[in-house]
Motif scaffolding. Sequence first.
Motif, PDB file in Angstrom:
ATOM      1  N   PRO A  33       0.813  -1.227   0.000  1.00 58.63           N
ATOM      2  CA  PRO A  33       0.000   0.000   0.000  1.00 58.63           C
ATOM      3  C   PRO A  33       0.841   1.270   0.000  1.00 58.63           C
ATOM      4  O   PRO A  33       0.527   2.226  -0.711  1.00 58.63           O
ATOM      5  CB  PRO A  33      -0.829  -0.138   1.286  1.00 58.63           C
ATOM      6  CG  PRO A  33      -0.890  -1.599   1.549  1.00 58.63           C
ATOM      7  CD  PRO A  33       0.434  -2.135   1.111  1.00 58.63           C
ATOM      8  N   ALA A  34       1.915   1.287   0.789  1.00 54.57           N
ATOM      9  CA  ALA A  34       2.781   2.470   0.830  1.00 54.57           C
ATOM     10  C   ALA A  34       3.494   2.668  -0.502  1.00 54.57           C
ATOM     11  O   ALA A  34       3.668   3.798  -0.968  1.00 54.57           O
ATOM     12  CB  ALA A  34       3.795   2.337   1.962  1.00 54.57           C
ATOM     13  N   ILE A  35       3.922   1.574  -1.116  1.00 52.50           N
ATOM     14  CA  ILE A  35       4.593   1.671  -2.416  1.00 52.50           C
ATOM     15  C   ILE A  35       3.659   2.265  -3.454  1.00 52.50           C
ATOM     16  O   ILE A  35       4.034   3.152  -4.232  1.00 52.50           O
ATOM     17  CB  ILE A  35       5.107   0.288  -2.856  1.00 52.50           C
ATOM     18  CG1 ILE A  35       6.230  -0.188  -1.924  1.00 52.50           C
ATOM     19  CG2 ILE A  35       5.610   0.333  -4.295  1.00 52.50           C
ATOM     20  CD1 ILE A  35       6.654  -1.621  -2.171  1.00 52.50           C
ATOM     21  N   LEU A  36       2.406   1.786  -3.474  1.00 52.82           N
ATOM     22  CA  LEU A  36       1.445   2.296  -4.456  1.00 52.82           C
ATOM     23  C   LEU A  36       1.059   3.740  -4.157  1.00 52.82           C
ATOM     24  O   LEU A  36       0.768   4.507  -5.077  1.00 52.82           O
ATOM     25  CB  LEU A  36       0.207   1.408  -4.483  1.00 52.82           C
ATOM     26  CG  LEU A  36       0.413   0.048  -5.151  1.00 52.82           C
ATOM     27  CD1 LEU A  36      -0.831  -0.814  -5.020  1.00 52.82           C
ATOM     28  CD2 LEU A  36       0.774   0.214  -6.622  1.00 52.82           C
ATOM     29  N   THR A  37       1.075   4.128  -2.888  1.00 59.75           N
ATOM     30  CA  THR A  37       0.836   5.533  -2.559  1.00 59.75           C
ATOM     31  C   THR A  37       1.952   6.411  -3.120  1.00 59.75           C
ATOM     32  O   THR A  37       1.696   7.488  -3.669  1.00 59.75           O
ATOM     33  CB  THR A  37       0.728   5.709  -1.038  1.00 59.75           C
ATOM     34  OG1 THR A  37      -0.371   4.956  -0.541  1.00 59.75           O
ATOM     35  CG2 THR A  37       0.529   7.175  -0.674  1.00 59.75           C
ATOM     36  N   GLY A  38       3.193   5.938  -2.982  1.00 56.12           N
ATOM     37  CA  GLY A  38       4.301   6.672  -3.576  1.00 56.12           C
ATOM     38  C   GLY A  38       4.187   6.753  -5.086  1.00 56.12           C
ATOM     39  O   GLY A  38       4.454   7.800  -5.694  1.00 56.12           O
TER      40      GLY A  38
END
Length: 275
Positions: free
Chosen positions: A185-190
């Motif tokens: 999720p954090a990667i896709l937010t970035g």
Amino acid sequence: MTRQSRLARQSRRLVPPTAVAAIVLAAWYFGSYVLIDADRRFLLPAPHEVVKVGFLDPVNLAELLAGLRLSAEVAVTGLICAAVLGLALAILMSQARWVERSLYPYAVALQTVPILALVPLFGFWFGFGFPSRVLTCVLIALFPIVANSLFGLRSVDPALHDLFTLHRAGRLTRLVKLQLPAALPAILTGLRISAGAAVIGAVVGDFFFQQGEPGLGQLIYVYPRRLQSEMLFAAVFLASAFGVAVFWLFGVLARRATAWHSSQQRRPDTGGAAH
């Protein structure tokens, strides 16, 4: 959920942005027809004139779509390069604190460098074509991917780390089966943030590199000099629409990844995670 409740929910979602759009259009028409004299109306053409000249004229529309295609190629290529490089750097920094202390300050410094001041240098060093435009996108889009990916990789539940240690999982197994899925999720937010930045980088790079096939940035540079204000507004709207579409796409991916991650977190059986 009943049909009425679904309609009410959709109304609550659609009415506010529709009302804001109506207010903006009304203010636009007021400025074009009331605040500006008729002989100076080219400074703020009416919305229907922008649509008529920019999007309903086949010749003008073909020119805009050709510029959009080039800008999209630059933005997508730059985003892919930034994603690969940023995720690789985040993984390296997550594996050793000394690597993070060595590299992260430079990633922060890169974020603070005025990219617009470096764009002319890229032209001198690498030419004024496709590679320099992609490099501009990469530099603008890199830091959000690095920062968010590193945050996600570092934010794994310590109890899960202990579980993998109990099963004597190696570093690669821990990364692939624990850290990367948890950080998705954090990667896709970035990526979502960087996607919008990549579109900006493509337009900015094209704006400064006034050579080769014109993208949207070069068209935005040319139209005011030709006094083609309708085409200028159409190019700006097209660039904005492309940025919104890319941002929305990664937003959908991020929400689905978050939902998948939450469902995985609720699974009671984690005993075989490290095998």
